[in-house]
Design a protein around this motif. Structure first.
Motif, PDB file in Angstrom:
ATOM      1  N   THR A 196     -26.892-100.180   3.516  1.00 41.97           N
ATOM      2  CA  THR A 196     -25.861-101.223   3.497  1.00 41.97           C
ATOM      3  C   THR A 196     -25.317-101.460   4.900  1.00 41.97           C
ATOM      4  OG1 THR A 196     -25.225-100.683   1.228  1.00 41.97           O
ATOM      5  CG2 THR A 196     -23.624-101.874   2.555  1.00 41.97           C
ATOM      6  N   HIS A 229     -27.979-103.023  -2.248  1.00 40.86           N
ATOM      7  CA  HIS A 229     -27.529-101.733  -1.722  1.00 40.86           C
ATOM      8  C   HIS A 229     -26.023-101.543  -1.928  1.00 40.86           C
ATOM      9  CE1 HIS A 229     -31.411-100.760  -0.107  1.00 40.86           C
ATOM     10  NE2 HIS A 229     -31.446-101.854   0.629  1.00 40.86           N
ATOM     11  N   LEU A 230     -25.272-102.622  -1.796  1.00 44.18           N
ATOM     12  CA  LEU A 230     -23.825-102.517  -1.984  1.00 44.18           C
ATOM     13  C   LEU A 230     -23.494-102.093  -3.412  1.00 44.18           C
ATOM     14  CD1 LEU A 230     -21.054-102.895  -0.688  1.00 44.18           C
ATOM     15  CD2 LEU A 230     -21.129-105.287  -1.401  1.00 44.18           C
TER      16      LEU A 230
END
Length: 1578
Positions: free
Chosen positions: A709, A750-751
């Protein structure tokens, strides 16, 4: 050096060498050696050798080109050793391929070529047969004559030329780039070709080598040479696909000093293949290919053989196949979207497999039976992880292919989402089978022609049913050999249970044999079938393969090490591979023994040791984290950036870095993607329990996703994304790295897996959202057509904040920034989606300025020297309207024009308004929403982005009345007053059309979408079977109702219906009756529900009339809501018959609808209000107020978080996202705009727009500093153009203002209202004071004022009412001209003459009349001026406008929307309208421009400013009456600024400001015309 001289023979004198055939003894006898080597005396000693120029040119030479565009075939003649492209085929001056063949049938239609190459054995040469073959292929591939058509190719070769063409053919079959040529080669003719080599070539080669060096092609020609053997072995694999003709010599060749000898014996000249035709030619080695007459017997033999071959290869069926197969192959690849050939995975497996491994399979009886038995079945290979199952699959594919079988295959790969779906497998195998079997190819193409979007179907069942069940499984094949389908790693398929069932159906249908590998056995899938044979990989089998594998590394793996490895592998091939890989790095005996002895048993320990002993563990861990946590496989270029964040090593060595540090665990495939070697490695690295036993060996998933991220955010906030990418005047702009795609698209993924409590991530997010790089990110995604990523990112931000709120106090500026952008990102992508896709740079240039002033885009980015500005709008935050989508007319141009400066007003009485398509129906699903139109179209919009995706056109241009999506299957039902149509929403093909005799009131899908019910206005319920696609039956409910409750309702038509499919209920309402609920399953059960008492026993006279009904869609709910004309909303419980709730004074709700989850009830009132209620209690939740009345359609989105409505004239659909719906329930997958950390509450009412009066007229003053506004509250006011703020109300009418005209000459403002009152007022401004003096008033009756015009100084006003026109004097109101009766003209309009201020124009459909302003007397010809423009009968004059300083008169016509062939706007030269003119023609030079104009706004700096048909504000400079300059595109206004009707209120001032009437205000856009842009798609 001694020179070598050759004694010539008779053959030498003719120019062809006997090198490949002369016996060695004779060759030796022909040479003498001494201090000077000389020739023996000969009569021919003076004869010179023939230079190559005389033998013919090198390369491809076309001898004959037929007149036909498409020749029947190409024949290519290839000479032998020492020959030439012309000489070999010539006798005297007669070259028979050029001089004899073209005049014979059927060679007139054949293109004939010769090919020459340097085969002169007298010169030293480094060329070999392979070089000659590649040269032949290159010449064919580069020849325009060969390339311009796809005719078959026939190769004719003499002697060694036969080896050249055989080698060329095998190269073409094996190498990419030559597939087309290989496919077209259909026949080969060999004339005296030594297929097995020549015994004489070696002797000649040795002698010549002594003199002048080697000739590689002579080495190749030797009998038994490696080249000869290779050609034989390769050619036999492909020879069965072509026709073969071999001709052998029957006479010996006479050679001086040698005698007579047969150069190529029959057994050497004949291949002996089944598809070979062989016969003798009566002549020696040289003469059999030389003819000087068509009567030559050998020529006749060759002529007949070639003619027969041409006939064969050009037969109709074969020719069609030859012409279409490659095109079909390309079409299949494009439709299937298959860009990665399956050989990529096969190559990976085959390249690592050691020869001899997997041979144990031949000893398995089940495998042998599977191969040879005619009845197809599944051979199921089960094995543990890393046991080499993929190697077995690769071995079987290669073996079966080598045996001539057709072998489609598919390798499932863990972690590759593109290869984990059943749909991907079905498409790949279908593509391969279609390529292998022409009959299947034709069937598949037929299916895809009718269903071009079928490969994009998200549900594999659709692909299976349409492509396989109805296609491939039914196609049959002409081949006696069934295909062998190989499927590796079935257990890696996401839906492996379903996949196994489909494979079983394939073999049960007799279509193919199937081999699959899996970690599980059939019992795991609960399958038992006689069509399945199971085979397990035994440890002994794998151990034998491991032993063979170790044999390749005897230098490192001695017997002691081998015993240790064999003991520890425990049947795991991967274990052995990884251990050997580690041993390669050991330099000492001690290190080797330590490596094999220290390795613990099991993969976990091996993986742990690999990680622990990595040379650069820090870099390796970084790479492995990226590979293990990446959303998709990264490319080398993307990993290069990732590694650069962690190390300063040379970026060019990224492959070396990966190989050096991570080779044991990852590999790089043929496409440059980095992947884990095995799924068990990823599982090990991400296991949480490993750290307890081996600390530091695994990757923490959350930390890994955090790292990725932050890496994405670091890139997105970095210099490569800094602001707008430079354009045009930049030479040093550094291009963005390949990582831009991954960072932009993968961030949200990814977050979602990152801890929300991480302050570092929060700060990085806020930093990115504060920077101008955010705009560059939006621009990039817009360029990639990936707006949905913006919405997904907004959802991830919302989820991040909500997760954070569960543990932390939401304090700090970073939290505020992230939370505020959640809403703003969604609004940007939905409200400005069209702008972003057409012009991505607009996110920098003008979109922020159009955002409300308190939003983040406006506050951060709305200022700057190159950004336009907007004022006059009071709204500071987003309203609940997410966006407005508009249905455009079918026509390419509409050409609407502003009223001219004199104030023409059209009335509906004499100028029919154009029939614009309106939205007549709407429906929503989880992927899309659909709008039906009044002209029979259905327009599909993306559910996320609200952008149009496709349009369905029906043959009947009648209004769509009802639309409904199925809940389970991919169906959309479409209803008009003639039929019910069913569409497949994956392929968008019409599946069924059912005619209906009466209007349909409502439809519903039931029984898992296997049945469709339709309630008709004739009191019948139509049941349609969607399995068999036919009408099941019709059931009437009125007869049974009359039997039970009397005949009161017999003969009456129902007004409305509502379905409850869960409980088999149909609610029906008749005029003057209570609600009747009928159980259509039981058919004889009726219930009556009364407004006051609920369930009653008899029909009565209700106190109130039902306006709307809706059942709750909550499963098993029995609630029915009904709205009444007394403004009450009543909730009935249909189980106990009671009234559960009642709410009064809710307004007249004409429409009711339930949310898909049944929790929320929405009601729409005639006044434009939408009210939301809790369905179970009728507790009021929220209200959306709207000034535009008349809601005609209302529905929820599939995820319950949006509302869609149509209203007014229904030209557009508004999409609402009120926060009340989010607070009720926010699904994980929903990408919406809630207040991210607010919980459920009693929501306060929100007024989406104030109860402001609508703007109905706008006009600018002569300076551009002020503008005047008329509203429907009867007022006329003046506003400041500098800030859009109201200065003063000037005057008031009795009714709504209709039009305003301002005359600068005497500062006169003329206003007209809807009641026919006209007022002319003098406007004086002194400082800040505004004085208004009314100088003229006029009141009409009847129709009101239809038209009015003011002359240049407003001293005279033309007023047209009741189809009579008069000119009034403003200075002397009693003075009135004689009237002019206009009613007989049909539709008409009045206009000021553009270039002669003393004249008026009265324009009918095709005629213009001139009148005097002074007394309204007709001037010019009595019959008027004929407009010679070709008009359709349906077009009628709408308005006239003077543009470009009066040089051009623009006439606007209106008409039926279906007549789109002609544009609506025509331009004329103003001066052509004179007293002596009899006719005028429109300016053809401007017609292309007219077709692009939606609405003319005005003129600014001698440029015509207009709104184009795509919604852009444009301008163009028109010089004279020639073609205009290129159009400048300035900006696209927000969609909700555009009126849902056709009444555009847009003005341009003298300063270039653009004024847009929006709701009750006027938006002033400044600097909007200063810049123009190039569009991606205009």
């Amino acid at each position: 050096m001694r020179r070598l001289k050759r004694i010539p023979s008779k053959a030498d004198q003719d120019g062809d060498a006997p090198s490949e055939v002369a016996p060695g003894r004779a060759l030796l006898s022909r040479w003498t050696f001494g201090s000077h080597i000389t020739r023996r005396p000969s009569a021919a000693s003076a004869a010179p050798s023939i230079p190559h120029a005389a033998k013919g040119p090198f390369g491809l030479t076309t001898l004959h080109q037929p007149l036909l565009k498409e020749p029947t075939a190409h024949i290519v003649f290839v000479h032998g050793l020492g020959g030439g492209s012309e000489h070999t085929w010539s006798k005297g001056n007669m070259m028979w391929p050029r001089d004899l063949l073209p005049v014979q049938d059927p060679f007139q239609s054949v293109t004939i070529h010769t090919f020459g190459y340097d085969s002169d054995f007298k010169k030293r040469s480094i060329l070999d047969i392979h070089d000659f073959s590649k040269s032949l292929l290159g010449s064919l591939k580069d020849s325009p004559s060969v390339l311009e058509n796809k005719s078959p190719i026939i190769l004719v070769a003499h002697s060694m030329g036969g080896l050249v063409i055989k080698k060329a053919y095998t190269i073409a079959r094996r190498m990419s780039g030559y597939e087309d040529l290989a496919y077209r080669i259909k026949s080969m003719f060999f004339i005296a070709t030594p297929h097995r080599g020549s015994n004489h070539a070696q002797i000649l080669s040795n002698i010549l080598h002594l003199v002048s060096g080697p000739r590689l092609f002579l080495k190749d020609l030797e009998r038994g040479s490696a080249v000869i053997i290779t050609i034989i072995e390769e050619f036999v694999r492909f020879a069965g696909d072509i026709q073969l003709h071999s001709f052998y010599e029957t006479k010996p060749l006479s050679i001086t000093g040698v005698g007579k000898i047969l150069i190529v014996e029959k057994d050497n000249a004949v291949l002996g293949y089944e598809n070979e035709r062989s016969e003798p030619l009566h002549g020696d080695h040289r003469s059999i290919c030389k003819f000087d007459s068509a009567d030559d017997p050998n020529f006749k033999i060759l002529h007949q053989a070639l003619a027969h071959a041409i006939s064969d290869v050009s037969s109709s069926t074969q020719k069609l196949q030859e012409e279409n197969t490659m095109q079909h192959r390309k079409l299949l690849s494009e439709i299937f979207n298959i860009y990665e050939p399956p050989e990529d995975d096969l190559y990976r497996v085959a390249s690592e497999r050691v020869p001899g491994t997997c041979s144990w399979l031949h000893g398995k009886e089940s495998y042998r039976n599977w191969v040879v038995e005619e009845e197809p079945h599944i051979l199921w290979l089960r094995g543990p992880p890393a046991a080499g199952k993929s190697f077995v699959s690769g071995s079987i594919i290669e073996e079966l292919r080598g045996s001539g079988h057709k072998v489609p295959f598919f390798f499932y790969v863990y972690g590759d989402t593109s290869k984990s779906m059943i749909s991907t497998f079905l498409l790949s195998i279908a593509w391969q089978i279609a390529v292998l079997y022409p009959e299947v190819e034709r069937k598949v193409l037929d299916i895809l022609t009718n269903n071009p979007t079928l490969p994009k179907a998200s549900d594999f069942r659709t692909i299976w049913r349409k492509l396989w069940s109805q296609g491939i499984l039914m196609a049959g094949t002409d081949s006696k050999k069934l295909p062998f389908i190989i499927v590796d790693a079935v257990d890696e398929c996401r839906l492996d249970q379903d996949l196994v069932q489909l494979l079983l159906k394939v073999v049960e249908s007799g279509t193919a044999k199937v081999f699959l590998t899996s970690r599980h056995d059939p019992d795991y899938y609960h399958i038992s079938s006689r069509f399945i044979s199971q085979l397990d990989i035994n440890m002994e089998d794998t151990q034998r393969d491991i032993s063979l594998y170790l044999d390749q590394y005897t230098d490192t793996v001695d017997e002691t090490v081998r015993r240790v490895i064999m003991y520890k592998t425990n049947g795991c091939f991967l274990w052995a591979v990884l251990v050997v890989g580690r041993l390669m790095g050991c330099r000492t005996r001690q290190a080797i023994l330590r490596t094999v002895h220290e390795d613990p048993e099991g993969m976990d320990q091996l993986y742990a040791r690999i990680v622990q002993t990595m040379s650069n563990r820090d870099v390796a861990e970084h790479i492995l984290t990226w590979v293990a946590c990446a959303i998709r496989p990264l490319t080398l270029e993307e990993m290069e950036y990732a590694v650069s964040l962690h190390t300063e090593e040379d970026r060019e060595s990224i492959r070396a870095i990966i190989t050096r540090n991570c080779y044991d665990l990852v590999y790089i495939n043929a496409k440059g993607q980095i992947r884990m070697r095995h799924s068990s490695a990823r599982e090990f690295l991400l296991r949480n329990d490993i750290n307890n036993e081996q600390p530091g060996f695994t990757i923490d998933s959350k930390q890994g996703h955090k790292m990725l991220t932050l890496a994405c955010l670091r890139y997105l906030t970095g210099p490569e994304m800094k602001g707008k990418q430079k354009r045009k005047m930049s030479v040093n702009t550094k291009p963005r790295s390949a990582f831009v795609s991954y960072a932009s698209i993968a961030l949200y993924g990814h977050l979602n897996s990152t801890s929300a409590q991480d302050e570092e991530v929060l700060h990085a997010l806020a930093t990115f959202l504060r920077s101008t790089n955010l705009l560059a990110w939006i621009e990039y995604l817009s360029q990639q057509k990936r707006l949905e990523v913006i919405l997904d990112t907004a959802q991830s931000l919302r989820s991040f904040i909500r997760r954070k709120s569960k543990r932390d106090l939401l304090l700090g500026e970073d939290v505020v920034v992230v939370n505020d952008w959640v809403i703003d990102l969604v609004k940007l992508a939905t409200k400005f989606g069209r702008q972003l896709l057409q012009h991505p740079e607009s996110i920098f240039r003008y979109i922020p300025a159009f955002c409300p002033s308190n939003t983040m885009p406006y506050k951060q980015f709305a200022t700057g020297p190159n950004i336009l500005s907007v004022c006059g709008i009071s709204a500071t935050t987003w309203d609940d309207c997410l966006t407005s989508v508009t249905i455009r007319n079918k026509m390419t141009a509409t050409g609407h024009v502003n009223e001219n400066s004199s104030g023409t007003v059209q009335s509906s009485k004499n100028v029919p308004q154009p029939r614009v398509p309106r939205v007549s129906a709407l429906a929503a699903s989880d992927k899309a929403f659909a709008l039906g139109t009044s002209d029979g179209r259905v327009v599909i919009f993306n559910e996320k982005t609200c952008l149009e995706e496709r349009m369905i056109e029906s043959s009947a241009t009648i209004p769509i009345q009802i639309l409904q999506f199925a809940s389970v299957k991919s169906y959309l039902a479409c209803v008009n007053n003639r039929s019910i149509q069913l569409w497949n929403t994956e392929t968008w093909e019409c599946l069924l059309t059912v005619p209906v005799g009466k209007r349909c009131l409502g439809i519903t899908f039931i029984d898992n979408d296997q049945l469709l019910l339709a309630a008709l206005k004739d009191n019948k319920l139509l049941t349609i079977n969607l399995v068999d696609m036919n009408v099941k039956d019709q059931t009437g409910w009125a007869v049974g109702l009359a039997e039970e409750y009397g005949r009161k309702l017999l003969g009456k038509d129902p007004l409305s219906v509502a379905f409850h499919p869960e409980m088999d209920l149909l609610a029906v309402v008749y005029r003057g009756s209570d609600i009747i609920i009928w159980n259509y399953e039981e058919e004889d059960i009726y219930r009556i529900y009364n407004f006051d008492r609920g369930l009653v026993q008899a029909l009565g006279e209700p106190f109130a009339a039902v306006m709307g009904m809706a059942f709750s869609r909550l499963p098993q709910s029995s609630l029915l809501a009904a709205s009444y004309n007394v403004a009450d909303l009543v909730l009935f419980d249909t189980l106990d018959g009671k009234i559960k709730a009642r709410v009064s004074n809710v307004g007249a709700l004409s429409l009711l609808t339930s949310s898909p989850d049944g929790r929320t009830l929405a009601g729409a009132g005639h006044d434009g209000t939408i009210a939301l209620f809790d369905f179970e209690t009728l507790r009021w939740l929220y209200r959306i107020r709207m000034v535009e009345p008349g809601i005609t359609g209302l529905t929820f989105s599939a995820d319950n978080t949006r509302l869609l409505d149509t209203r007014g004239r229904g030209r557009s659909c508004r999409v609402w996202d009120p926060p009340a719906l989010y607070r009720r329930e926010i699904p994980k997958e929903s990408t919406r705009t809630p207040s991210s950390y607010s919980g459920d509450s009693d929501y306060a009412e929100t007024n989406t727009t104030q109860d402001a009066a609508l703007v109905t007229a706008v006009v600018c003053d002569e300076t551009g500093d002020f503008f005047f506004v008329g509203k429907d509250d009867n007022t006329v006011s003046v506003y400041s153009a500098s800030n859009g703020v109201l200065i003063k109300q000037l005057l008031t009418h009795g009714t709504s203002i209709l039009k305003l005209v301002y005359t600068p000459a005497n500062r006169t403002l003329t206003s007209v209202d809807t009641a026919g009152c006209l007022m002319a007022s003098r406007i004086d401004r002194v400082g800040l004071q505004w004085d208004v003096n009314t100088i003229f008033t006029h009141q009409t009756t009847g129709t009101g004022i239809q038209h009015f015009l003011c002359n240049s100084d407003s001293t005279r006003i033309l007023v047209c009412a009741n189809d009579q026109a008069n000119v009034h004097s403003v200075l002397n109101p009693s003075t009135v001209s004689r009237p002019v009766n206009c009613g007989d003209l049909g539709p008409y309009c009045w206009a000021q003459h553009p270039s002669r201020p003393e004249l008026l124009l009265l324009i009918s459909r095709d005629t213009a009349f001139l009148y005097s302003w002074r007394d309204l007397i007709k001037t010019g010809l009595e019959d008027g001026i004929l407009l010679t423009t070709s008009l359709l009968p349906e077009l009628t004059i709408q308005s006239a406008l003077s543009i470009l300083d009066g040089s051009i008169l623009a006439l606007s016509y209106s008409g039926a929307a279906t007549f789109a062939a002609k544009p609506y706007l025509f331009c004329y030269e103003s001066e052509s309208f004179g007293e002596d003119s009899t006719s005028v023609s429109h300016l053809e030079s401007l017609q292309t421009l007219c077709e692009k104009i939606e609405h003319i706004i005005g003129t600014f700096h001698k440029r015509l400013v207009f709104l184009n048909v795509n919604g852009w504000i444009c301008s163009v400079k028109i010089q004279g009456f020639g073609a205009p300059d290129s159009i400048s595109h300035h900006f696209m206004p927000p969609s909700d600024w555009m009126k849902t009707s056709r009444d555009f209120l847009i003005r341009v001032s003298e300063l270039g400001d653009l004024l847009f009437a929006w709701k009750g205000e006027v938006a002033v856009v400044k600097r909007g015309l200063e810049r123009s842009f190039d569009l991606l798609d205009d």
